[in-house]
Design a protein around this motif. Structure first.
Motif, mmCIF file in Angstrom:
data_model
loop_
_atom_site.group_PDB
_atom_site.id
_atom_site.type_symbol
_atom_site.label_atom_id
_atom_site.label_comp_id
_atom_site.label_asym_id
_atom_site.label_seq_id
_atom_site.Cartn_x
_atom_site.Cartn_y
_atom_site.Cartn_z
ATOM 1 N N ARG A 143 27.851 50.130 -23.710
ATOM 2 C CA ARG A 143 27.225 48.824 -23.521
ATOM 3 C C ARG A 143 26.630 48.297 -24.826
ATOM 4 N NH1 ARG A 143 26.300 47.948 -17.865
ATOM 5 N NH2 ARG A 143 26.723 49.836 -16.651
ATOM 6 N N GLU A 144 25.925 49.162 -25.556
ATOM 7 C CA GLU A 144 25.340 48.747 -26.831
ATOM 8 C C GLU A 144 26.417 48.394 -27.839
ATOM 9 O OE1 GLU A 144 22.176 50.408 -30.207
ATOM 10 O OE2 GLU A 144 22.732 51.628 -28.447
ATOM 11 N N CYS A 145 27.502 49.170 -27.866
ATOM 12 C CA CYS A 145 28.610 48.887 -28.777
ATOM 13 C C CYS A 145 29.267 47.553 -28.426
ATOM 14 C CB CYS A 145 29.637 50.017 -28.718
ATOM 15 S SG CYS A 145 31.053 49.770 -29.822
ATOM 16 N N PHE A 146 29.388 47.248 -27.121
ATOM 17 C CA PHE A 146 29.976 45.975 -26.690
ATOM 18 C C PHE A 146 29.142 44.800 -27.215
ATOM 19 C CE2 PHE A 146 30.586 42.447 -23.852
ATOM 20 C CZ PHE A 146 31.944 42.452 -23.582
ATOM 21 N N GLN A 147 27.846 44.880 -27.070
ATOM 22 C CA GLN A 147 26.980 43.785 -27.510
ATOM 23 C C GLN A 147 27.012 43.634 -29.030
ATOM 24 O OE1 GLN A 147 23.096 44.453 -25.844
ATOM 25 N NE2 GLN A 147 23.794 44.251 -23.733
ATOM 26 N N ASN A 148 27.016 44.751 -29.747
ATOM 27 C CA ASN A 148 27.074 44.668 -31.212
ATOM 28 C C ASN A 148 28.382 44.042 -31.682
ATOM 29 O OD1 ASN A 148 24.550 45.876 -31.383
ATOM 30 N ND2 ASN A 148 25.397 47.945 -31.578
ATOM 31 N N MET A 149 29.492 44.379 -31.025
ATOM 32 C CA MET A 149 30.786 43.820 -31.418
ATOM 33 C C MET A 149 30.863 42.331 -31.093
ATOM 34 S SD MET A 149 32.360 46.244 -32.923
ATOM 35 C CE MET A 149 34.073 45.686 -33.014
ATOM 36 N N ILE A 150 30.232 41.905 -30.009
ATOM 37 C CA ILE A 150 30.195 40.471 -29.674
ATOM 38 C C ILE A 150 29.414 39.714 -30.750
ATOM 39 C CG2 ILE A 150 29.183 38.804 -28.073
ATOM 40 C CD1 ILE A 150 31.702 39.829 -26.953
ATOM 41 N N GLN A 151 28.269 40.254 -31.171
ATOM 42 C CA GLN A 151 27.481 39.616 -32.219
ATOM 43 C C GLN A 151 28.271 39.548 -33.528
ATOM 44 O OE1 GLN A 151 24.674 38.096 -31.945
ATOM 45 N NE2 GLN A 151 23.849 38.797 -29.979
ATOM 46 N N LYS A 152 28.970 40.615 -33.853
ATOM 47 C CA LYS A 152 29.782 40.637 -35.073
ATOM 48 C C LYS A 152 30.899 39.605 -34.997
ATOM 49 C CE LYS A 152 32.478 43.797 -37.979
ATOM 50 N NZ LYS A 152 32.978 45.200 -38.133
ATOM 51 N N HIS A 153 31.506 39.455 -33.836
ATOM 52 C CA HIS A 153 32.571 38.460 -33.657
ATOM 53 C C HIS A 153 32.033 37.041 -33.836
ATOM 54 C CE1 HIS A 153 36.080 36.461 -31.868
ATOM 55 N NE2 HIS A 153 35.191 35.761 -31.141
ATOM 56 N N ILE A 154 30.841 36.778 -33.304
ATOM 57 C CA ILE A 154 30.255 35.441 -33.414
ATOM 58 C C ILE A 154 29.947 35.107 -34.870
ATOM 59 C CG2 ILE A 154 28.249 34.028 -32.813
ATOM 60 C CD1 ILE A 154 28.183 35.451 -30.121
ATOM 61 N N ARG A 155 29.368 36.080 -35.628
ATOM 62 C CA ARG A 155 29.052 35.835 -37.033
ATOM 63 C C ARG A 155 30.314 35.619 -37.870
ATOM 64 N NH1 ARG A 155 25.181 39.949 -35.898
ATOM 65 N NH2 ARG A 155 26.612 41.513 -36.762
ATOM 66 N N LYS A 156 31.372 36.324 -37.510
ATOM 67 C CA LYS A 156 32.623 36.212 -38.276
ATOM 68 C C LYS A 156 33.302 34.870 -38.046
ATOM 69 C CE LYS A 156 37.127 38.462 -38.848
ATOM 70 N NZ LYS A 156 37.994 39.576 -38.398
ATOM 71 N N ASN A 157 33.277 34.358 -36.845
ATOM 72 C CA ASN A 157 33.995 33.124 -36.514
ATOM 73 C C ASN A 157 33.082 31.896 -36.446
ATOM 74 O OD1 ASN A 157 36.925 34.094 -35.568
ATOM 75 N ND2 ASN A 157 35.428 35.570 -34.805
ATOM 76 N N PHE A 158 31.823 32.035 -36.821
ATOM 77 C CA PHE A 158 30.876 30.918 -36.710
ATOM 78 C C PHE A 158 31.155 29.877 -37.798
ATOM 79 C CE2 PHE A 158 26.868 28.770 -37.568
ATOM 80 C CZ PHE A 158 26.454 28.420 -36.291
ATOM 81 N N ARG A 159 31.275 28.634 -37.382
ATOM 82 C CA ARG A 159 31.434 27.504 -38.286
ATOM 83 C C ARG A 159 30.514 26.382 -37.790
ATOM 84 N NH1 ARG A 159 33.664 31.140 -40.131
ATOM 85 N NH2 ARG A 159 35.748 31.302 -41.077
ATOM 86 N N TYR A 160 29.608 25.953 -38.668
ATOM 87 C CA TYR A 160 28.712 24.866 -38.250
ATOM 88 C C TYR A 160 29.486 23.552 -38.288
ATOM 89 C CZ TYR A 160 23.934 23.452 -37.185
ATOM 90 O OH TYR A 160 22.802 23.031 -36.545
ATOM 91 N N PRO A 161 29.615 22.843 -37.167
ATOM 92 C CA PRO A 161 30.401 21.599 -37.151
ATOM 93 C C PRO A 161 29.796 20.564 -38.108
ATOM 94 C CG PRO A 161 29.893 22.348 -34.919
ATOM 95 C CD PRO A 161 29.059 23.156 -35.850
ATOM 96 N N GLU A 162 30.689 19.892 -38.856
ATOM 97 C CA GLU A 162 30.226 18.857 -39.784
ATOM 98 C C GLU A 162 29.538 17.690 -39.076
ATOM 99 O OE1 GLU A 162 33.363 17.632 -42.294
ATOM 100 O OE2 GLU A 162 33.641 19.606 -43.240
ATOM 101 N N PRO A 163 30.070 17.213 -37.925
ATOM 102 C CA PRO A 163 29.349 16.128 -37.237
ATOM 103 C C PRO A 163 27.927 16.535 -36.838
ATOM 104 C CG PRO A 163 31.567 16.309 -36.391
ATOM 105 C CD PRO A 163 31.352 17.487 -37.275
ATOM 106 N N ALA A 164 27.757 17.813 -36.467
ATOM 107 C CA ALA A 164 26.425 18.278 -36.098
ATOM 108 C C ALA A 164 25.503 18.301 -37.305
ATOM 109 C CB ALA A 164 26.507 19.668 -35.469
ATOM 110 N N GLN A 165 26.063 18.664 -38.499
ATOM 111 C CA GLN A 165 25.246 18.657 -39.706
ATOM 112 C C GLN A 165 24.847 17.238 -40.083
ATOM 113 O OE1 GLN A 165 27.065 20.883 -42.891
ATOM 114 N NE2 GLN A 165 27.683 22.558 -41.551
ATOM 115 N N GLU A 166 25.784 16.290 -39.958
ATOM 116 C CA GLU A 166 25.479 14.904 -40.312
ATOM 117 C C GLU A 166 24.417 14.306 -39.389
ATOM 118 O OE1 GLU A 166 29.196 12.917 -40.182
ATOM 119 O OE2 GLU A 166 30.012 13.936 -41.966
ATOM 120 N N MET A 167 24.487 14.651 -38.091
ATOM 121 C CA MET A 167 23.509 14.118 -37.133
ATOM 122 C C MET A 167 22.239 14.956 -37.051
ATOM 123 S SD MET A 167 25.884 12.776 -33.974
ATOM 124 C CE MET A 167 26.725 14.344 -33.734
ATOM 125 N N GLY A 168 22.223 16.088 -37.772
ATOM 126 C CA GLY A 168 21.038 16.944 -37.751
ATOM 127 C C GLY A 168 20.864 17.655 -36.425
#
Length: 234
Positions: A143-168
């Motif tokens: 269970r702990e390994c599953f949660q750690n791998m999910i967090q790692k996947h999110i950090r690896k594929n995270f992209r802040y959308p440009e429209p969200a940055q422009e609108m704050g």
């Protein structure tokens, strides 16, 4: 030799006395005239002298009359009849239900067993075998390994959308998805502050790999899992 005047015929002899008497009389008349009071008769009756009749009649004293209670009725005592004992009552024999050496035992094959249906969806905290993320096969705590791998996947594929940055835009998107019986990801639900952030969270979850499904008593079941994705501007 000059003639002398008669003093008794002198006119100015008592003039001062007459003047004083006249002055006193005038003052007396003036005082009387100033202090003179006249009263006009009024058509109204003086209430103080009028005889006012009292409109309040004297009330008679209040007397309480006790109602007459009905005389109690004297009832005759009930007649008690003594019944004779019934000597013909049959005796009932109570047999014991406890098994003994003469009790027949049913065969095991004749016992019908009701199979309990396994639930289709089991919560993450109560599932016997949690879903396994690829790479956690040899982990001590799945269970702990599953949660750690999910967090790692999110950090690896995270992209802040440009429209969200422009609108704050920033905030937290709560994501809930279900690991199906075949290990795929389905039934994705999200709740967040803006649609742009929810779209990015959905893209990240869609890139999750196929997993080993969770099991309950050895049978694959659906297991829901929830995780927050936080969008924060630096």
């Amino acid at each position: 030799m000059e003639p002398k005047k008669n003093q008794e015929l002198e006119l100015k002899r008592n003039s001062l006395l007459y003047f004083s008497i006249g002055l006193a009389a005038v003052l007396l008349l003036t005082y009387v005239a100033l202090e003179w009071k006249s009263y006009q008769k009024s058509p109204y009756i003086d209430i103080a002298k009028a005889d006012v009749l009292s409109e309040l009649d004297e009330l008679p004293p209040v007397t309480i009359q006790q109602p007459e209670l009905p005389k109690p009725k004297i009832q005759a005592p009930a007649i008690i009849e003594i019944a004779q004992d019934d000597l013909d009552i049959p005796e009932t024999t109570i047999e014991a239900n406890e098994p003994d050496q003469d009790t027949a035992v049913i065969a095991i094959d004749d016992v019908s067993v009701v199979e309990e249906e396994e639930p289709e969806i089991v919560p993450w905290k109560t599932v016997e075998e949690a879903p396994m993320f690829p790479g956690c096969e040899n982990a001590a705590d799945q269970r702990e390994c599953f949660q750690n791998m999910i967090q790692k996947h999110i950090r690896k594929n995270f992209r802040y959308p440009e429209p969200a940055q422009e609108m704050g835009l920033q905030g937290r998107v709560n994501v809930v998805f279900t690991i199906q019986k075949d290990g795929s990801i389905g039934n994705v639900r999200m709740r967040g502050p803006h649609e742009v952030l929810k779209t990015e969270a959905s893209r990240i979850i869609s890139k999750l790999p196929k997993m080993t499904p969770g099991k309950q008593r050895g049978t694959p079941v659906k297991v829901p899992f929830s995780i927050p994705i936080t969008f924060r501007l630096n």
